[in-house]
Design an enzyme around this catalytic site. Sequence first.
Site, PDB file in Angstrom:
ATOM      1  N   ASP A  18       0.861  -1.183   0.000  1.00 49.20           N
ATOM      2  CA  ASP A  18       0.000   0.000   0.000  1.00 49.20           C
ATOM      3  C   ASP A  18       0.902   1.239   0.000  1.00 49.20           C
ATOM      4  OD1 ASP A  18      -3.023   0.782   1.804  1.00 49.20           O
ATOM      5  OD2 ASP A  18      -1.706   2.134   0.722  1.00 49.20           O
ATOM      6  N   ASP A 112      -3.751   2.251  -5.218  1.00 51.05           N
ATOM      7  CA  ASP A 112      -2.393   2.239  -4.640  1.00 51.05           C
ATOM      8  C   ASP A 112      -2.109   0.980  -3.828  1.00 51.05           C
ATOM      9  OD1 ASP A 112      -3.851   2.722  -2.283  1.00 51.05           O
ATOM     10  OD2 ASP A 112      -2.237   3.957  -1.453  1.00 51.05           O
ATOM     11  N   GLU A 113      -2.839  -0.086  -4.117  1.00 47.11           N
ATOM     12  CA  GLU A 113      -2.806  -1.227  -3.212  1.00 47.11           C
ATOM     13  C   GLU A 113      -2.957  -2.544  -3.980  1.00 47.11           C
ATOM     14  OE1 GLU A 113      -5.672  -2.256   0.535  1.00 47.11           O
ATOM     15  OE2 GLU A 113      -6.110  -0.544  -0.690  1.00 47.11           O
TER      16      GLU A 113
END
Length: 390
Positions: A18, A112-113
Amino acid sequence: MAEPYNASVADRSILHLDMDAFFAAVEQRDYPELRGKPVLIGHDGPRGVVATASYEARPFGCHSAQPMAIARRRCPHAVIVPVRGRRYSEVSKQMFAILDAFSPLIEPLSIDEAFLDLTGAEQSQGAPEDVARRIKQRIRDELQLTASVGLAPNKFLAKLASDMDKPDGLTIIRADDIDRVLPPLPIERIWGIGPVTAAGLKDVGVHTIGDLRARPIEWLQARFGKDAERYWNLCRGIDHRPVVADREAKSIGHEQTFSVDVEEPGEVRRVLLGHVEQVARRLRKHGLSAKRVSLKIRFGDFETVTRSMTLPVATNVTTELWDAASRLLDAWTFQPVRLIGMTAERLCRGEAQPGLFRDPEHERQQRIDAVTDRIAERFGKAAIKRGGVS
Ligand code: TTP
Ligand code: MG
């Protein structure tokens, strides 16, 4: 338990990554004057909401999903920057491109993960901890950003781990750590338990994961019905959910376009065998098997056509993949070929049903593959030339 105990499921190596303060970090990178300052990303209006806050703004109590008016009050000297969605998507793509180099089994969760399944990739990629460090380093070098990473035997624990030492963290939860790490955590940390469920649980004295663990399964069943088993498992650190790669990444293929039409059937078969060998090696390198084989072929100037075959059992054995590919090739009446490609699809972890229907020939071929893989790794692909193209 819903699924029977299965060593290959229980002993996985799952990585969760993340990015740190993603939107804000991108802005601070692109605009150096924002570095080291509290930054709030979002619309600066009466109805504006904070998309994220830089780590400098967080100690003031600023966070995602908060009304901008409140965040401003808490941190009056923060710089407010509007959202640049397209920019973050671009950077997200670059981040995923880096992850692609480490595993074909990547499950994107958000911009973002992502989860990566590194099970069985030790031989090719190194220890999962090294992989995690290398991923973080590449993100730092190539994107000038930081990510936090968690490593654990399953998704639930990996996601918890990545959040434990933010920003720029690398946290490992091993099976042995579960009984120490999980019980003190608040119940909201259990995947699926939102604020409403959590409030209800607190009313009856269940505040931590440890408290929930102390309740018998019947209590959970009365409260959660069909979700009881999942919660019972999760508070013990058990989570069988597989990492599911997105569609695009869910295949491994190789193809070649010739500068002139290849008129010799034997030559086409040799090239195709080379593709199959490469694809099979990549599957094995990542500890994957394929349930489907696709062939792509272009005759002269005609349009490209593909044909696929579903295999009875997923495999990464070269001869078995070759058997399928050559049968697909033979289904066409031969014409001069301009392009030929082979793709392994419907990838899954390891081998389907290991131990079932043990076929001595299958095992013999596996041993041959293991030897050729070692030779190829040491001396290069050219060292291996499979004989009889039949
Ligand atoms: P997150 O990963 O939840 O947050 P983050 O990356 O900003 O911070 P952290 O270091 O804690 O991971 O979300 C990623 C991005 O998604 C975030 O930068 C902005 C956007 N986002 C929103 O727009 N609204 C939201 O409510 C949340 C949670 C995130
Ligand atoms: Mg983030």
